[in-house]
Design a protein around this motif. Structure first.
Motif, mmCIF file in Angstrom:
data_model
loop_
_atom_site.group_PDB
_atom_site.id
_atom_site.type_symbol
_atom_site.label_atom_id
_atom_site.label_comp_id
_atom_site.label_asym_id
_atom_site.label_seq_id
_atom_site.Cartn_x
_atom_site.Cartn_y
_atom_site.Cartn_z
ATOM 1 N N LEU A 39 0.837 -1.183 0.000
ATOM 2 C CA LEU A 39 0.000 0.000 0.000
ATOM 3 C C LEU A 39 0.879 1.244 0.000
ATOM 4 C CD1 LEU A 39 -2.627 -1.176 2.643
ATOM 5 C CD2 LEU A 39 -2.849 -1.216 0.160
ATOM 6 N N SER A 42 4.165 2.105 2.267
ATOM 7 C CA SER A 42 4.613 0.872 2.921
ATOM 8 C C SER A 42 6.109 0.654 2.782
ATOM 9 C CB SER A 42 3.860 -0.341 2.347
ATOM 10 O OG SER A 42 4.107 -0.467 0.959
ATOM 11 N N LYS A 215 -6.094 9.908 3.150
ATOM 12 C CA LYS A 215 -4.766 9.311 2.991
ATOM 13 C C LYS A 215 -3.777 9.918 3.984
ATOM 14 C CE LYS A 215 -0.887 8.839 -0.195
ATOM 15 N NZ LYS A 215 -0.340 9.162 -1.530
ATOM 16 N N THR A 220 -6.270 3.350 4.683
ATOM 17 C CA THR A 220 -5.670 2.487 3.663
ATOM 18 C C THR A 220 -6.636 2.102 2.551
ATOM 19 O OG1 THR A 220 -6.178 0.557 5.056
ATOM 20 C CG2 THR A 220 -3.963 1.507 5.227
ATOM 21 N N LEU A 306 -6.919 -1.846 8.131
ATOM 22 C CA LEU A 306 -5.787 -2.400 7.385
ATOM 23 C C LEU A 306 -5.986 -3.901 7.181
ATOM 24 C CD1 LEU A 306 -2.976 -2.257 6.122
ATOM 25 C CD2 LEU A 306 -2.007 -2.353 8.434
ATOM 26 N N THR A 309 -8.494 -4.311 4.459
ATOM 27 C CA THR A 309 -7.903 -3.960 3.165
ATOM 28 C C THR A 309 -7.071 -5.113 2.615
ATOM 29 O OG1 THR A 309 -7.797 -1.631 3.816
ATOM 30 C CG2 THR A 309 -6.426 -2.314 1.962
#
Length: 458
Positions: A39, A42, A215, A220, A306, A309
């Motif tokens: 993502l 990351s 963001k 995420t 997260l 996601t």
């Protein structure tokens, strides 16, 4: 010796050198195709930069980095070189190293880069060396903006399905706090007006502003992530859309629903599908890069999102063991090895890394469930692309240079080992780490990369 084998050996002895070299390249090449799913923020670009730097120094300078990597023994490495993948720009490793040299972290990826890393190994056996004087281990990588990866699930959805799911995400959890302005805008907007180009642009612009704010606040699951980047190939005039209220989406004849459905279809057909075919190539190995610390910095709700996601992202890839027919003749690969990698592990004290690994394991539960009964080998790793911190004087602390150049120590409360153990309003600080002046040895001595490569090559 078997008669047929003897005849084959005799024929090979009389074969021209060019034929032997062709056969050597045919039989002696081992190709590993990686998809690195990460993502935004990351750490993919820094991971690529460190990996390429480590292998370069290990090959050309004989530096003893990657000590646990027995699959590429230093004594057998003849050479290493890089080349771009057809249709892609070369990964800008020199630019990234120049940025580090000037005290700046590399810029986030805003386009797709592709490259091959070829490591040539000398053969040891006398007969094999005559037949194939060397073998090659080829790594194929593609680096791409993390914003793109969250868009892939849209290929399987209709506009109405996506709109409903977007509102569901924004009505609860951490997104609810950052979508207030956007939801108020939609509530006040007059959808009885015709969807002219200017009005569509107004709605899409407001939605993009919400995406950018979310963001910045660590969200995420943002779709479409592609709207967060500037790209000449993505026309927001013909492909722009946003969620619409149920009073609009429930009426199939509504002009705004027709307009956004058409734009959504164009986005998938003309942007997302070609992007998937080019960038998200079929691979046999996958690295899923996860910044657990980003979620810890915000809230427990961020970590739960997260986890959701990662589960959604796993639905977009094909897992299982490829057979010889599909791999060699049909050129169809399935992902049979998955490395779940917690990035930026140097940002936490050594004493808390077991807890960080435990959290990483829990965050991937949904993604691993998507493997089902398929043959997929997976492991979890904590990796530092660069060891930018030092151990602190206290057991629960790290030391580092901040943006002002001061050498400071940061102490941490104990990390939770499970999501339910984390207080709902607890968050851990993100360290404002400056690029260390001795960044090169810190890259070459960073932790976890050798175990990761050993697993993927094994």
């Amino acid at each position: 010796m078997d008669e047929k084998v003897s005849e084959w050996v005799a024929a090979m002895r009389g074969a021209p050198d060019a034929s032997r070299q062709l056969l050597a390249g045919w039989l002696g090449k081992q190709t590993h195709r990686f998809t690195i799913t990460g993502l935004s923020r990351s750490g993919k670009s820094m991971l690529f930069t460190s990996l390429m730097t480590m292998l370069k120094y290990r090959t050309e300078a004989g530096y003893e980095c990657l000590p646990l990597l027995t699959r590429l023994p230093t004594s057998l490495v003849d050479s290493m070189y890089m080349e771009p993948l057809p249709g892609f720009e070369m990964f800008p490793v020199d630019e990234h190293l120049a940025a580090l040299e000037s005290g700046k972290w590399p810029q986030a990826t805003d386009t797709a880069y592709g490259f091959r890393l070829i490591v040539r190994l000398t053969e040891q056996g006398r007969f094999k060396r005559w037949l194939m004087p060397y073998s090659e281990v080829v790594f194929e990588f593609i680096d791409y903006p993390g914003e793109w990866v969250t868009d892939l699930p849209l290929l399987e959805k209709t506009y109405n399905q996506w709109s409903d799911s977007a509102w569901a995400q924004q009505s609860g959890g951490p997104q609810h706090r950052f979508s207030t302005r956007w939801r108020e805008f939609i509530q006040d907007f007059d959808f009885e007006q015709e969807p002219t180009e200017a009005r569509i642009a107004e709605v899409v612009s407001e939605y993009r502003a919400y995406l950018a704010e979310a963001k910045r606040e660590g969200i995420t699951m943002l779709q479409p992530g592609s709207f967060l980047l500037e790209n000449d190939s993505l026309s927001l005039t013909s492909m722009g859309f946003s969620p619409l209220p149920s009073t609009v989406t429930s009426d199939p004849s509504h002009p705004w629903l027709k307009a956004f459905t058409a734009n959504f279809s164009a986005f998938k057909k003309d942007w997302l599908a070609p992007l998937k075919d080019k960038v998200f190539r079929e691979a046999d190995k996958q690295i899923i890069l996860i910044d657990v610390f980003e979620g810890l910095n915000h809230s427990r709700e961020h970590l739960y999102q997260l986890k959701e996601t990662l589960s959604h992202l796993a639905e977009t890839f094909v897992y299982g063991e490829s057979n010889w027919l599909s791999r060699t003749l049909l050129r169809r690969e399935k992902i049979s090895k998955v490395a779940f990698v917690g990035s930026k592990a140097d940002s936490v004290p050594v004493s808390e890394r077991d807890a960080l690994l435990s959290l990483l394991t829990q965050l991937t539960e949904g993604a691993r469930a998507k493997f089902g009964d398929k043959e997929v080998d997976f492991e979890h790793f904590l990796v530092s692309a660069i060891e930018a911190t030092d151990e602190g004087e206290a057991r629960n602390a790290v030391r580092y240079r901040n943006q002002h150049g001061d050498y400071v120590e940061a102490s941490f409360e104990p990390f939770p080992k499970t999501l339910k153990d984390m207080e709902s309003d607890t968050h851990y600080p993100v360290l404002d780490i400056n690029v260390p002046k001795d960044f090169l040895p810190r890259i070459l001595n960073s932790r976890g990369m050798d175990r990761l490569l050993q697993f993927l090559l094994g």
